[in-house]
Motif scaffolding. Structure first.
Motif, PDB file in Angstrom:
ATOM      1  N   ALA A   1      -8.998  10.854   4.605  1.00 27.49           N
ATOM      2  CA  ALA A   1      -7.436  10.548   4.878  1.00 27.49           C
ATOM      3  C   ALA A   1      -7.120  11.358   6.054  1.00 27.49           C
ATOM      4  O   ALA A   1      -6.369  10.994   7.233  1.00 27.49           O
ATOM      5  CB  ALA A   1      -6.683  10.929   3.846  1.00 27.49           C
TER       6      ALA A   1
ATOM      7  N   ILE B   1       1.111  13.829   3.385  1.00 31.95           N
ATOM      8  CA  ILE B   1       2.196  12.806   2.828  1.00 31.95           C
ATOM      9  C   ILE B   1       3.329  12.567   3.878  1.00 31.95           C
ATOM     10  O   ILE B   1       3.674  11.562   4.068  1.00 31.95           O
ATOM     11  CB  ILE B   1       2.654  13.497   1.483  1.00 31.95           C
TER      12      ILE B   1
ATOM     13  N   THR C   1      -3.681   5.793   3.864  1.00 34.55           N
ATOM     14  CA  THR C   1      -2.991   5.774   2.523  1.00 34.55           C
ATOM     15  C   THR C   1      -3.641   5.584   1.536  1.00 34.55           C
ATOM     16  O   THR C   1      -3.476   6.157   0.588  1.00 34.55           O
ATOM     17  CB  THR C   1      -1.566   4.563   2.540  1.00 34.55           C
ATOM     18  N   ARG C   2      -4.704   4.877   1.848  1.00 38.40           N
ATOM     19  CA  ARG C   2      -5.595   4.364   0.474  1.00 38.40           C
ATOM     20  C   ARG C   2      -6.543   5.516   0.229  1.00 38.40           C
ATOM     21  O   ARG C   2      -6.830   5.740  -0.944  1.00 38.40           O
ATOM     22  CB  ARG C   2      -6.459   3.040   1.186  1.00 38.40           C
TER      23      ARG C   2
ATOM     24  N   SER D   1       1.663   7.265  -6.619  1.00 41.87           N
ATOM     25  CA  SER D   1       0.482   8.056  -7.011  1.00 41.87           C
ATOM     26  C   SER D   1       1.250   9.523  -6.713  1.00 41.87           C
ATOM     27  O   SER D   1       0.887  10.501  -7.290  1.00 41.87           O
ATOM     28  CB  SER D   1      -0.523   7.956  -5.915  1.00 41.87           C
TER      29      SER D   1
ATOM     30  N   GLU E   1       6.076   4.842   7.867  1.00 45.15           N
ATOM     31  CA  GLU E   1       6.156   3.459   6.801  1.00 45.15           C
ATOM     32  C   GLU E   1       6.825   2.368   7.584  1.00 45.15           C
ATOM     33  O   GLU E   1       6.147   1.393   7.280  1.00 45.15           O
ATOM     34  CB  GLU E   1       7.053   3.806   5.586  1.00 45.15           C
TER      35      GLU E   1
ATOM     36  N   ARG F   1       0.741  -1.108   0.180  1.00 43.85           N
ATOM     37  CA  ARG F   1       0.073  -0.073  -0.057  1.00 43.85           C
ATOM     38  C   ARG F   1       0.761   1.272   0.077  1.00 43.85           C
ATOM     39  O   ARG F   1       0.571   2.359  -0.449  1.00 43.85           O
ATOM     40  CB  ARG F   1      -0.962   0.198   1.276  1.00 43.85           C
ATOM     41  N   TYR F   2       1.916   1.071   0.890  1.00 42.11           N
ATOM     42  CA  TYR F   2       2.990   2.431   0.922  1.00 42.11           C
ATOM     43  C   TYR F   2       3.654   2.357  -0.542  1.00 42.11           C
ATOM     44  O   TYR F   2       3.977   3.756  -1.037  1.00 42.11           O
ATOM     45  CB  TYR F   2       4.002   2.225   2.097  1.00 42.11           C
TER      46      TYR F   2
ATOM     47  N   LYS G   1       2.168   1.962  -3.481  1.00 38.24           N
ATOM     48  CA  LYS G   1       1.380   2.347  -4.398  1.00 38.24           C
ATOM     49  C   LYS G   1       1.087   3.726  -4.100  1.00 38.24           C
ATOM     50  O   LYS G   1       0.915   4.548  -4.929  1.00 38.24           O
ATOM     51  CB  LYS G   1       0.034   1.426  -4.224  1.00 38.24           C
ATOM     52  N   LEU G   2       1.335   4.179  -2.659  1.00 34.14           N
ATOM     53  CA  LEU G   2       0.914   5.599  -2.522  1.00 34.14           C
ATOM     54  C   LEU G   2       2.093   6.412  -2.993  1.00 34.14           C
ATOM     55  O   LEU G   2       1.886   7.385  -3.525  1.00 34.14           O
ATOM     56  CB  LEU G   2       0.874   5.892  -0.878  1.00 34.14           C
ATOM     57  N   LYS G   3       3.291   5.922  -2.858  1.00 34.15           N
ATOM     58  CA  LYS G   3       4.506   6.603  -3.274  1.00 34.15           C
ATOM     59  C   LYS G   3       4.509   6.767  -4.703  1.00 34.15           C
ATOM     60  O   LYS G   3       4.861   7.759  -5.372  1.00 34.15           O
ATOM     61  CB  LYS G   3       5.851   5.991  -3.140  1.00 34.15           C
TER      62      LYS G   3
ATOM     63  N   LYS H   1      -4.307   8.381  -1.326  1.00 35.12           N
ATOM     64  CA  LYS H   1      -3.904   7.914  -2.918  1.00 35.12           C
ATOM     65  C   LYS H   1      -4.892   7.927  -3.733  1.00 35.12           C
ATOM     66  O   LYS H   1      -4.708   8.624  -4.951  1.00 35.12           O
ATOM     67  CB  LYS H   1      -3.337   6.243  -2.739  1.00 35.12           C
TER      68      LYS H   1
END
Ligand code: GN1
Ligand code: MG
Length: 361
Positions: free
Chosen positions: A328, A177, A303-304, A161, A184, A154-155, A157-159, A307
């Motif tokens: 968020a 952010i 994070t979801r 985005s 993390e 998930r982290y 994928k956040l990075k 993102k």
């Protein structure tokens, strides 16, 4: 009408007399179907963007419900999915969309507990679910959403985005952010322990919100566990943690003012007591990590939502333009408060464990 054609594909009792939009899910579209026999059904359009393989999703859900139906002790109602006329559990319409149907179970789903007992009942229901599935072979379930609660992924994928920043929103959410990236390491705790075998892989529900347990409208006793879309191999800590995140917070996911969102330690104790009473199979390590489970899943949801805000709101349904950002921020506020209260949370778990172990002697 399209829905009439869909209904024709399923085997069920009676003739439909009405169809109304229903529920508050953030992913699927849900309709309540009343029939002339008085029996009602729930019809759902499965979101294909989220669930890439609805047939496999229904294979997981129907295997789990059939397993529960064979073992149930009568304490809880288990969802009964309707079969299509061709004997499958989902129907693909002419547009390629997938639908499934189940018997409506009367009851209420709460977004916040009306009383301590509501949350306690929710803990008992998810505990029952965990216990009854203890011997179900977790690794035989399809991974319908790969890496669903893999917070390391998930982290990542956040990075991605943040780097892509397709909506040009990253600069405006720098504080959010920065906070999330600074957490993390801790956010990966459960995944690393699952990978190393320190934590057991279990059959988990993965969406253990209070409103996914139906309560009896009069007695408020828990009646049925809903929403088996994300029944997957996973960690009990995510299931426990997600219930705390959702049910033991002052201020929910959609609260208007993040500065008012916090962990309610009393409700934390209520849920933890019910869960530890109901689930008899947790390892010592799992019990030790319960408070971290609550923090990690809260960071994951933050994070979801963030993102999705950065991606242009393509995953969660939103009601206003900054809805995902607000969600968020609310999760971040809750995570920060959990960090402040971690010592208290750990003390509560230790004390409950002592009391419960004395009771079982
Ligand atoms: C989604 O649609 P719903 O409310 O059942 C999401 C969960 C989140 C939840 C947050 C498949 O669930 O993971 O925790 O929103 N489901 C999926 O409210 O992503
Ligand atoms: Mg769900």
């Amino acid at each position: 009408m399209k829905i009439d054609n869909v209904l024709c594909a399923f085997e069920f009792n009676g003739e439909p007399v009405s169809c109304q939009e229903f529920g508050k899910g953030r992913i699927n579209s849900t309709f309540m179907i009343q029939t002339d026999t008085g029996k009602a059904y729930v019809l759902q359009l499965i979101n294909k963007r989220v669930f890439k393989d609805p047939v496999k999703l229904m294979e997981n859900a129907s295997r789990v419900t059939n397993y529960l139906l064979e073992r149930t002790d009568g304490c809880y109602t288990t969802l009964r999915y309707m079969q299509t006329k061709s004997g499958t559990y989902c129907h693909q319409d002419e547009q390629g969309e997938y639908w499934r149907m189940y018997e409506f179970v009367p009851g209420i789903g709460l977004d916040a507990p009306d009383s301590d007992e509501d949350l306690y009942q929710c803990a008992l229901a998810f505990g029952w679910f965990q216990n009854l599935l203890a011997d179900f072979p977790a690794d035989s379930l399809h991974e319908t959403i790969p890496c669903f609660h893999n917070t390391i992924d998930r982290y990542q994928k956040l990075k991605e985005s943040i780097a892509a920043d397709v909506m040009g929103r990253a600069d405006s959410v720098r504080a959010e952010i920065d906070y999330l990236l600074s957490r993390e390491e801790i956010a990966g705790t459960i995944q690393r322990k699952l990978d190393s075998g320190e934590l057991p892989l279990r059959v988990t529900h993965n969406d253990t919100k209070l409103n996914n347990v139906l309560l009896d409208p009069i007695t408020h006793q828990s009646v049925c566990v809903l929403d088996l879309d994300t029944v997957l191999p996973g960690s009990s800590l995510y299931d426990y943690g997600d219930s705390v995140r959702f049910g033991a917070a002052n201020g929910g996911e959609d609260a208007e003012d993040p500065s008012l969102v916090s962990l309610n330690l009393h409700l934390f104790e209520v849920y933890t007591k019910g869960y530890l009473e109901a689930v008899t199979s947790l390892t010592e390590k799992e019990i030790d990590l319960l408070p971290i489970g609550a923090l990690v899943i809260t960071l994951e949801l933050a994070t979801r939502f963030l993102k999705d805000y950065l991606d242009g709101d393509i995953y969660f349904k939103i009601k206003e333009p900054h809805h995902n950002l607000l969600r968020a921020r609310n999760q971040i506020a809750l995570a920060q408060d959990m960090e402040q209260k971690m010592t208290d949370m750990e003390a509560i778990v230790r004390s409950l464990r002592r009391t419960l172990s004395k009771c079982s002697i």
